[in-house]
Design a protein around this motif. Structure first.
Motif, PDB file in Angstrom:
ATOM      1  N   GLY A  83       0.801  -1.219   0.000  1.00 17.40           N
ATOM      2  CA  GLY A  83       0.000   0.000   0.000  1.00 17.40           C
ATOM      3  C   GLY A  83       0.833   1.267   0.000  1.00 17.40           C
ATOM      4  O   GLY A  83       0.528   2.220  -0.728  1.00 17.40           O
ATOM      5  N   VAL A  84       1.912   1.294   0.794  1.00 18.87           N
ATOM      6  CA  VAL A  84       2.774   2.479   0.841  1.00 18.87           C
ATOM      7  C   VAL A  84       3.500   2.667  -0.487  1.00 18.87           C
ATOM      8  O   VAL A  84       3.614   3.792  -0.996  1.00 18.87           O
ATOM      9  CB  VAL A  84       3.771   2.358   2.009  1.00 18.87           C
ATOM     10  CG1 VAL A  84       4.847   3.441   1.919  1.00 18.87           C
ATOM     11  CG2 VAL A  84       3.038   2.463   3.338  1.00 18.87           C
ATOM     12  N   LEU A  85       3.985   1.582  -1.072  1.00 18.57           N
ATOM     13  CA  LEU A  85       4.671   1.695  -2.357  1.00 18.57           C
ATOM     14  C   LEU A  85       3.726   2.210  -3.445  1.00 18.57           C
ATOM     15  O   LEU A  85       4.107   3.058  -4.269  1.00 18.57           O
ATOM     16  CB  LEU A  85       5.254   0.337  -2.756  1.00 18.57           C
ATOM     17  CG  LEU A  85       6.438  -0.168  -1.922  1.00 18.57           C
ATOM     18  CD1 LEU A  85       6.868  -1.552  -2.387  1.00 18.57           C
ATOM     19  CD2 LEU A  85       7.609   0.801  -1.988  1.00 18.57           C
ATOM     20  N   ILE A  86       2.499   1.711  -3.457  1.00 16.25           N
ATOM     21  CA  ILE A  86       1.523   2.182  -4.437  1.00 16.25           C
ATOM     22  C   ILE A  86       1.197   3.658  -4.197  1.00 16.25           C
ATOM     23  O   ILE A  86       1.087   4.451  -5.149  1.00 16.25           O
ATOM     24  CB  ILE A  86       0.250   1.323  -4.381  1.00 16.25           C
ATOM     25  CG1 ILE A  86       0.548  -0.089  -4.869  1.00 16.25           C
ATOM     26  CG2 ILE A  86      -0.855   1.945  -5.231  1.00 16.25           C
ATOM     27  CD1 ILE A  86      -0.624  -1.042  -4.751  1.00 16.25           C
ATOM     28  N   ALA A  87       1.053   4.061  -2.938  1.00 14.45           N
ATOM     29  CA  ALA A  87       0.761   5.467  -2.624  1.00 14.45           C
ATOM     30  C   ALA A  87       1.899   6.373  -3.081  1.00 14.45           C
ATOM     31  O   ALA A  87       1.659   7.461  -3.620  1.00 14.45           O
ATOM     32  CB  ALA A  87       0.515   5.627  -1.124  1.00 14.45           C
ATOM     33  N   ASN A 145      -5.574   6.411   2.362  1.00 16.45           N
ATOM     34  CA  ASN A 145      -5.175   7.352   3.413  1.00 16.45           C
ATOM     35  C   ASN A 145      -3.767   7.875   3.206  1.00 16.45           C
ATOM     36  O   ASN A 145      -3.498   9.060   3.397  1.00 16.45           O
ATOM     37  CB  ASN A 145      -5.284   6.678   4.788  1.00 16.45           C
ATOM     38  CG  ASN A 145      -6.703   6.665   5.312  1.00 16.45           C
ATOM     39  OD1 ASN A 145      -7.644   6.528   4.545  1.00 16.45           O
ATOM     40  ND2 ASN A 145      -6.849   6.797   6.614  1.00 16.45           N
ATOM     41  N   THR A 146      -2.845   6.982   2.832  1.00 22.72           N
ATOM     42  CA  THR A 146      -1.467   7.422   2.631  1.00 22.72           C
ATOM     43  C   THR A 146      -1.361   8.365   1.445  1.00 22.72           C
ATOM     44  O   THR A 146      -0.647   9.377   1.497  1.00 22.72           O
ATOM     45  CB  THR A 146      -0.543   6.210   2.425  1.00 22.72           C
ATOM     46  OG1 THR A 146      -0.702   5.294   3.520  1.00 22.72           O
ATOM     47  CG2 THR A 146       0.914   6.647   2.369  1.00 22.72           C
ATOM     48  N   THR A 147      -2.075   8.070   0.373  1.00 22.96           N
ATOM     49  CA  THR A 147      -2.078   8.973  -0.786  1.00 22.96           C
ATOM     50  C   THR A 147      -2.642  10.331  -0.417  1.00 22.96           C
ATOM     51  O   THR A 147      -2.083  11.376  -0.782  1.00 22.96           O
ATOM     52  CB  THR A 147      -2.900   8.358  -1.933  1.00 22.96           C
ATOM     53  OG1 THR A 147      -2.356   7.083  -2.281  1.00 22.96           O
ATOM     54  CG2 THR A 147      -2.867   9.257  -3.155  1.00 22.96           C
ATOM     55  N   LEU A 148      -3.742  10.333   0.331  1.00 20.11           N
ATOM     56  CA  LEU A 148      -4.330  11.593   0.771  1.00 20.11           C
ATOM     57  C   LEU A 148      -3.362  12.372   1.651  1.00 20.11           C
ATOM     58  O   LEU A 148      -3.217  13.591   1.512  1.00 20.11           O
ATOM     59  CB  LEU A 148      -5.632  11.316   1.520  1.00 20.11           C
ATOM     60  CG  LEU A 148      -6.360  12.532   2.114  1.00 20.11           C
ATOM     61  CD1 LEU A 148      -6.778  13.485   1.003  1.00 20.11           C
ATOM     62  CD2 LEU A 148      -7.562  12.082   2.929  1.00 20.11           C
ATOM     63  N   GLY A 149      -2.687  11.671   2.559  1.00 15.04           N
ATOM     64  CA  GLY A 149      -1.744  12.347   3.431  1.00 15.04           C
ATOM     65  C   GLY A 149      -0.548  12.914   2.685  1.00 15.04           C
ATOM     66  O   GLY A 149      -0.081  14.021   2.984  1.00 15.04           O
TER      67      GLY A 149
END
Length: 265
Positions: A83-87, A145-149
């Motif tokens: 998820g973090v890598l995709i964000a 959420n990570t993308t938004l942040g």
């Protein structure tokens, strides 16, 4: 009573004390209703019976808990990494986000119980199949959420970084990542519970027996055998596991960003 008043003024003490009192009252109400109503154990066991079952069947339930917890934590870690890598990729490229984000939404809105049988058929290793199913459930909150942040940075700070001619990598690690931490830890609180839900649902669908079985299989077997106290005991373990995961993520968030961000004040 006087010694309790100073503690009551602390918000953290009230956050723990009030839910604990409500839990005790609910357990007493449950116990009293079952005893006074003379409800049979095979229909609705009392809390004392459930506690006795937890102790007497702990060898079976404890092993099942470890297996479910292993699937949950592995899936949770995998969902965080992916998820973090995709964000990061979405933030660095709007084109990539436009192309792939709808598919992330598609994974979120598709019930795992509908795709789990296919995944179990495609992946011959049952444990790996359960991990994949659970990871898919926990993945979307981390991505969104990570993308938004990462995008929710101060325009003034972003302009300052551009004025200082910071490149994309410097802007990402020194500006966007610190700004995204509150969103990221909020995603962890959500995804930890979803990983547990995904693991339990995948275990229900797989329905595998043998030594490496989880709590979901114990619930199924208890239902077939009409062993309702053991079923309730397994449900209690699942609920406690979810509470511990959520609390752990909250504590981690408070320790990491509580000293500088108002969301953990």
């Amino acid at each position: 009573m006087i010694s309790v008043l100073p503690l009551w003024r602390h918000q953290r003490f009230r956050r723990v004390f009030v839910p604990a009192v409500i839990a005790v009252l609910l357990l007493l109400l449950w116990q009293g209703t079952v005893v006074l109503g003379q409800v049979p154990e095979y229909l609705f066991p009392s809390p004392l019976v459930v506690a006795q079952t937890l102790i007497s069947d702990w060898q079976l339930l404890g092993a099942a808990l470890l297996n479910t917890l292993k699937i949950t934590l592995t899936s949770f870690l995998l969902a965080i990494i992916v998820g973090v890598l995709i964000a990061f990729g979405f933030v660095q490229s709007r084109t990539l986000e436009t192309a792939l984000f709808p598919y992330a939404v598609l994974l979120q809105v598709t019930p795992v119980v509908a795709i789990a049988p296919l995944i179990i058929i495609w992946i011959q290793n049952t444990t790996l199949a359960l991990v994949v199913c659970s990871s898919l459930v926990a993945l979307f909150p981390i991505i969104s959420n990570t993308t938004l942040g990462l995008r929710s940075v101060s325009p003034n700070l972003l302009a300052y970084f551009q004025l200082c001619r910071a490149n994309r990598r410097q802007t990402l690690w020194r500006l966007r990542v610190p700004s995204a931490l509150p969103y990221f830890f909020a995603a962890l609180r959500i995804a930890s519970g979803l990983a547990l839900i995904g693991a339990v649902v995948a275990e229900f669908v797989a329905g595998t027996g043998g030594a490496n079985t989880g709590l979901a299989y114990q619930i199924l077997q208890s239902g077939y055998q009409l062993n309702i106290p053991r079923m309730f005991a397994a449900l209690v373990l699942i609920s406690l596991t979810g509470i511990i995961l959520f609390t752990s993520m909250s504590i981690l968030s408070r320790l990491t960003i509580g000293h500088w961000h108002e969301s953990e004040a």
